[in-house]
Design an enzyme around this catalytic site. Sequence first.
Site, PDB file in Angstrom:
ATOM      1  N   HIS A   1      -9.426  -4.776  12.573  1.00  0.00           N
ATOM      2  CA  HIS A   1      -9.899  -4.862  11.193  1.00  0.00           C
ATOM      3  C   HIS A   1     -11.342  -5.365  11.189  1.00  0.00           C
ATOM      4  O   HIS A   1     -11.601  -6.523  11.493  1.00  0.00           O
ATOM      5  CB  HIS A   1      -8.993  -5.806  10.407  1.00  0.00           C
ATOM      6  CG  HIS A   1      -9.218  -5.789   8.927  1.00  0.00           C
ATOM      7  ND1 HIS A   1     -10.293  -5.160   8.334  1.00  0.00           N
ATOM      8  CD2 HIS A   1      -8.501  -6.342   7.900  1.00  0.00           C
ATOM      9  CE1 HIS A   1     -10.227  -5.319   7.035  1.00  0.00           C
ATOM     10  NE2 HIS A   1      -9.147  -6.024   6.745  1.00  0.00           N
TER      11      HIS A   1
ATOM     12  N   GLU B   1       0.837  -1.203   0.000  1.00  0.00           N
ATOM     13  CA  GLU B   1       0.000   0.000   0.000  1.00  0.00           C
ATOM     14  C   GLU B   1       0.872   1.254   0.000  1.00  0.00           C
ATOM     15  O   GLU B   1       0.573   2.232  -0.688  1.00  0.00           O
ATOM     16  CB  GLU B   1      -0.956   0.012   1.193  1.00  0.00           C
ATOM     17  CG  GLU B   1      -1.959   1.162   1.124  1.00  0.00           C
ATOM     18  CD  GLU B   1      -3.026   1.120   2.191  1.00  0.00           C
ATOM     19  OE1 GLU B   1      -3.999   1.884   2.079  1.00  0.00           O
ATOM     20  OE2 GLU B   1      -2.885   0.338   3.157  1.00  0.00           O
TER      21      GLU B   1
END
Length: 410
Positions: A338, A312
């Site tokens: 998450h 990322e």
Amino acid sequence: MKRRVVVTGVGLLTPLGNDVQTTWGNLLAGKNGIAPLTRFESEMPIKVAGELKDFDVTKYMDAKEAKKMDRFTQYALVAAQEAFKDAGLDQAEIDANRMGCWIGSGIGGLETMETQFGVLKARGYRRMSPFFVPMFIADMAAGQVSIALGAKGPNGCTVTACASGTNSIGDASRYIQYGDADIMITGGTEAAICALGMGGFVAARALSTNPDPETACRPFDKNRNGFIMGEGAGILILEEYEHAKTRGAKIYAELAGYGSSGDAYHITAPAEGGEGGARAMRLALKNAGMQPENIDYINAHGTSTQLNDKYETMAIKDVFGDHAYRLAVSSTKSMTGHLLGAAGAIEAIFSILSVQHDIVPPTIHFKEAEEEMDLDYVPNLARKMQVNAALSNSLGFGGHNACLIFKKVK
């Protein structure tokens, strides 16, 4: 000509709080919502999770009705009611046919599936709940919310693993842009903290086995070693700009851009160098008619896994060039864990609130950088800064990538 889409209401149910105000306050304070696992007794090597705190569903709905819903649907309904109230909407004054509902979930009613399979094995099919199927199917969050709030417009559920919430918001916005609805109730919800869900991710070697809540989830840190499971829901009220103005609605931000792409690479690992995520970010910028230099803040997917955080970072550098080093980039998963299909929805709301309040939440637990991870990850403390536009990233199993851009309304 596409119609403009704005955000007029938000609702949150997260490991940091059971409403928007509490969650946002704890987020900016850098509070850790990850704590010892209490939902079930386990011999698994996973000892911590981002569970909801002091959540009692009977404060929000009748206990008998709640028993007919899996927790993921309960969460969506609670957050949707908060968002609906926040938007100042009144069912009696809305054209129900012009209000839709599009709420994603990566997994749906996994706990219900686990429980009812146990009943089937132990006691036979005759003892299974007649509500089993409508409790576990992933579209039921949207179904129940639409019933509760009277939304008769477009109704559905986008399932793209960890990108589900983000894709759902983006998909919902297009119903407004192209004239099929004036209001969309949208977002994501997840409740996968159960033995079946945790066991599956342990088998996939995706979760951190670190038992310390203060070091288990550390996105972009050199010593990261897996993500931490979270649960909850994030719901937004999207509205056509002129419709919102006409009724005098409070407007948080404009949903300016949406981009979505596929890796076509691997079922769980991201494409090398974050190539798919980079394409999604470029598509979101193109859709918004914006340049990379127009973005001030990125709420990163930032899972605390080795490949995600590395790739990322590489994708951000690829898309933003030299401007990448002027961006604030933080991972709020360091505080919430998450939330899988709900992650993109709560992080979209965090991005919206950053635009509204000109403040960026931190990446907590960040202590040691590695050479190639050299962006400004807003370590450990929130930062006051001008945020004219924010981009929120979500990257899911199956190679699903989705990005949203929110900006101040002018």
